[in-house]
Motif scaffolding. Structure first.
Motif, PDB file in Angstrom:
ATOM      1  N   VAL A  75       0.720  -1.144   0.177  1.00 50.39           N
ATOM      2  CA  VAL A  75       0.048  -0.061   0.000  1.00 50.39           C
ATOM      3  C   VAL A  75       0.833   1.253   0.012  1.00 50.39           C
ATOM      4  CG1 VAL A  75      -1.796   1.475   1.391  1.00 50.39           C
ATOM      5  CG2 VAL A  75      -1.810  -1.142   1.070  1.00 50.39           C
ATOM      6  N   GLU A  76       1.994   1.165   0.680  1.00 50.06           N
ATOM      7  CA  GLU A  76       2.896   2.241   0.927  1.00 50.06           C
ATOM      8  C   GLU A  76       3.594   2.484  -0.511  1.00 50.06           C
ATOM      9  OE1 GLU A  76       7.033   3.315   3.170  1.00 50.06           O
ATOM     10  OE2 GLU A  76       6.045   1.569   3.953  1.00 50.06           O
ATOM     11  N   VAL A  77       3.869   1.287  -1.218  1.00 56.95           N
ATOM     12  CA  VAL A  77       4.703   1.556  -2.632  1.00 56.95           C
ATOM     13  C   VAL A  77       3.553   2.340  -3.502  1.00 56.95           C
ATOM     14  CG1 VAL A  77       5.526   0.340  -4.529  1.00 56.95           C
ATOM     15  CG2 VAL A  77       6.266  -0.271  -2.226  1.00 56.95           C
ATOM     16  N   ALA A  78       2.251   1.773  -3.310  1.00 55.69           N
ATOM     17  CA  ALA A  78       1.374   2.227  -4.473  1.00 55.69           C
ATOM     18  C   ALA A  78       1.170   3.597  -4.128  1.00 55.69           C
ATOM     19  CB  ALA A  78      -0.207   1.450  -4.121  1.00 55.69           C
ATOM     20  N   ARG A  88      -3.920  -1.500  -7.584  1.00 55.34           N
ATOM     21  CA  ARG A  88      -4.464  -0.316  -6.694  1.00 55.34           C
ATOM     22  C   ARG A  88      -4.330   0.978  -7.475  1.00 55.34           C
ATOM     23  NH1 ARG A  88      -4.795  -1.541  -1.232  1.00 55.34           N
ATOM     24  NH2 ARG A  88      -4.488  -3.651  -0.752  1.00 55.34           N
ATOM     25  N   ILE A  89      -3.050   0.926  -8.210  1.00 61.21           N
ATOM     26  CA  ILE A  89      -3.020   2.207  -9.113  1.00 61.21           C
ATOM     27  C   ILE A  89      -3.893   2.357 -10.196  1.00 61.21           C
ATOM     28  CG2 ILE A  89      -1.201   3.506 -10.591  1.00 61.21           C
ATOM     29  CD1 ILE A  89       0.901   2.047  -8.632  1.00 61.21           C
ATOM     30  N   SER A  90      -4.248   1.174 -10.646  1.00 62.40           N
ATOM     31  CA  SER A  90      -5.146   1.139 -11.684  1.00 62.40           C
ATOM     32  C   SER A  90      -6.471   1.850 -11.318  1.00 62.40           C
ATOM     33  CB  SER A  90      -5.341  -0.266 -12.423  1.00 62.40           C
ATOM     34  OG  SER A  90      -6.061  -1.082 -11.652  1.00 62.40           O
ATOM     35  N   ARG A  91      -7.001   1.322 -10.210  1.00 65.62           N
ATOM     36  CA  ARG A  91      -8.193   1.804  -9.734  1.00 65.62           C
ATOM     37  C   ARG A  91      -8.466   3.514  -9.645  1.00 65.62           C
ATOM     38  NH1 ARG A  91      -8.750  -2.923  -9.737  1.00 65.62           N
ATOM     39  NH2 ARG A  91      -9.319  -4.503  -8.215  1.00 65.62           N
ATOM     40  N   GLU A  92      -7.079   4.280  -9.476  1.00 67.19           N
ATOM     41  CA  GLU A  92      -7.095   5.544  -9.344  1.00 67.19           C
ATOM     42  C   GLU A  92      -6.729   6.339 -10.478  1.00 67.19           C
ATOM     43  OE1 GLU A  92      -5.779   7.442  -5.794  1.00 67.19           O
ATOM     44  OE2 GLU A  92      -5.888   5.394  -4.627  1.00 67.19           O
ATOM     45  N   LYS A  93      -5.535   5.764 -11.341  1.00 67.81           N
ATOM     46  CA  LYS A  93      -5.103   6.254 -12.398  1.00 67.81           C
ATOM     47  C   LYS A  93      -5.073   5.624 -13.393  1.00 67.81           C
ATOM     48  CE  LYS A  93      -4.303  10.379 -10.645  1.00 67.81           C
ATOM     49  NZ  LYS A  93      -4.987  11.615 -10.761  1.00 67.81           N
ATOM     50  N   PRO A  94      -5.967   4.884 -14.053  1.00 70.92           N
ATOM     51  CA  PRO A  94      -5.948   3.732 -15.121  1.00 70.92           C
ATOM     52  C   PRO A  94      -5.267   4.251 -16.387  1.00 70.92           C
ATOM     53  CG  PRO A  94      -8.177   4.429 -14.955  1.00 70.92           C
ATOM     54  CD  PRO A  94      -7.452   5.061 -13.811  1.00 70.92           C
ATOM     55  N   ALA A 121      -6.240 -10.247 -15.731  1.00 70.58           N
ATOM     56  CA  ALA A 121      -7.593 -10.550 -15.921  1.00 70.58           C
ATOM     57  C   ALA A 121      -8.131  -8.889 -15.417  1.00 70.58           C
ATOM     58  CB  ALA A 121      -8.230 -11.528 -15.278  1.00 70.58           C
ATOM     59  N   ASP A 122      -7.707  -8.668 -14.280  1.00 70.61           N
ATOM     60  CA  ASP A 122      -8.350  -7.489 -13.508  1.00 70.61           C
ATOM     61  C   ASP A 122      -7.829  -6.141 -14.307  1.00 70.61           C
ATOM     62  OD1 ASP A 122      -7.953  -5.236 -11.199  1.00 70.61           O
ATOM     63  OD2 ASP A 122      -9.595  -6.447 -10.627  1.00 70.61           O
ATOM     64  N   LEU A 123      -6.691  -6.080 -14.702  1.00 71.23           N
ATOM     65  CA  LEU A 123      -6.126  -4.958 -15.354  1.00 71.23           C
ATOM     66  C   LEU A 123      -6.746  -4.765 -16.736  1.00 71.23           C
ATOM     67  CD1 LEU A 123      -2.376  -5.098 -14.339  1.00 71.23           C
ATOM     68  CD2 LEU A 123      -4.018  -3.300 -13.539  1.00 71.23           C
ATOM     69  N   PHE A 124      -6.984  -6.075 -17.263  1.00 73.13           N
ATOM     70  CA  PHE A 124      -7.434  -5.930 -18.805  1.00 73.13           C
ATOM     71  C   PHE A 124      -8.949  -5.198 -18.719  1.00 73.13           C
ATOM     72  CE2 PHE A 124      -4.718  -9.552 -20.460  1.00 73.13           C
ATOM     73  CZ  PHE A 124      -3.528  -8.561 -20.793  1.00 73.13           C
ATOM     74  N   GLN A 125      -9.566  -5.563 -17.782  1.00 74.16           N
ATOM     75  CA  GLN A 125     -11.032  -5.328 -17.618  1.00 74.16           C
ATOM     76  C   GLN A 125     -10.864  -3.716 -17.298  1.00 74.16           C
ATOM     77  OE1 GLN A 125     -13.679  -6.829 -17.966  1.00 74.16           O
ATOM     78  NE2 GLN A 125     -15.134  -5.102 -17.131  1.00 74.16           N
ATOM     79  N   THR A 126      -9.951  -3.306 -16.654  1.00 77.15           N
ATOM     80  CA  THR A 126      -9.949  -1.785 -16.107  1.00 77.15           C
ATOM     81  C   THR A 126      -9.419  -1.033 -17.463  1.00 77.15           C
ATOM     82  OG1 THR A 126      -9.548  -2.321 -13.776  1.00 77.15           O
ATOM     83  CG2 THR A 126      -9.051  -0.056 -14.754  1.00 77.15           C
ATOM     84  N   LEU A 127      -8.312  -1.551 -18.017  1.00 76.21           N
ATOM     85  CA  LEU A 127      -7.827  -0.885 -19.439  1.00 76.21           C
ATOM     86  C   LEU A 127      -8.433  -1.121 -20.673  1.00 76.21           C
ATOM     87  CD1 LEU A 127      -4.213  -1.596 -18.194  1.00 76.21           C
ATOM     88  CD2 LEU A 127      -5.495   0.378 -17.873  1.00 76.21           C
ATOM     89  N   ALA A 128      -9.520  -1.868 -20.638  1.00 76.11           N
ATOM     90  CA  ALA A 128     -10.302  -2.126 -21.895  1.00 76.11           C
ATOM     91  C   ALA A 128     -10.473  -0.907 -22.752  1.00 76.11           C
ATOM     92  CB  ALA A 128     -11.388  -3.060 -21.885  1.00 76.11           C
ATOM     93  N   PRO A 129     -11.120  -0.026 -22.028  1.00 78.27           N
ATOM     94  CA  PRO A 129     -11.378   1.245 -22.925  1.00 78.27           C
ATOM     95  C   PRO A 129     -10.161   2.021 -23.420  1.00 78.27           C
ATOM     96  CG  PRO A 129     -12.665   1.152 -20.713  1.00 78.27           C
ATOM     97  CD  PRO A 129     -11.536   0.140 -20.709  1.00 78.27           C
TER      98      PRO A 129
END
Length: 174
Positions: A22-25, A59-65, A92-100
């Motif tokens: 969490v600290e690194v993110a 964690r980063i993808s959720r805030e700054k995809p 799988a998670d990142l591809f869902q977030t980054l698909a757009p």
């Protein structure tokens, strides 16, 4: 005083703990220039460091995809080839977030990686995350839906409750 590397920060502690993830993110979110350093931790020999790298990137993808868009090609090639369940379920998670943000070619590659994982992987989290992403994509893609349905039917009979339940739920949503 020298700055502690992410590799050092993500090492040690109990393998199933987040450690200092969490600290690194938070450090990357505060300084985008350090994103490359975090991504480079996927090259670590330490599986725990790679696991925590995946968690930090999610964690980063959720805030700054949009920050991860330059990394998509690396996810599709280098990370897709990692023989580590946590890397695959993170994809799988990142591809869902980054698909757009993906080009049609990247989307096609991502779909191929996820299909491979769904057809060949046995880790329950990889299967669950992959079914969720492919299920979401298949709603608007009859060809993908045609490919996915037999896999979901097979997995709905899986002995692991969460896998069977996710497969059945994904089938219902198609």
């Amino acid at each position: 005083m020298g700055q502690e590397s992410f590799q050092e920060m993500l090492t040690g502690g109990h393998p199933n703990s987040l450690g200092r993830t969490v600290e690194v993110a938070a450090l990357v979110l505060a300084d985008r220039a350090r994103l490359g350093e975090l991504y480079a931790c996927y090259q670590s020999e330490d599986a725990v460091v790679r696991l925590r790298t995946s968690n930090a990137l999610k964690r980063i993808s959720r805030e700054k995809p949009e920050w991860l868009v330059p990394l998509i090609d690396g996810f599709l090639t280098e990370i897709a080839e990692l023989d580590q369940a946590s890397a695959q379920w993170t994809l799988a998670d990142l591809f869902q977030t980054l698909a757009p943000h993906m080009t049609p070619s990247q989307r096609q590659q991502a779909e191929a990686v996820l299909k491979r994982n769904l057809a060949n992987h046995n880790d329950w989290i990889v299967l669950n995350q992959t079914m969720k992403t492919l299920g979401s994509w298949a709603k608007d893609d009859p060809e993908l839906r045609h490919w996915l349905v037999p896999h979901l039917e097979r997995l709905s009979g899986d002995g692991r409750k969460s896998v069977a339940k996710t497969a059945a739920k994904t089938l219902l949503n198609l």
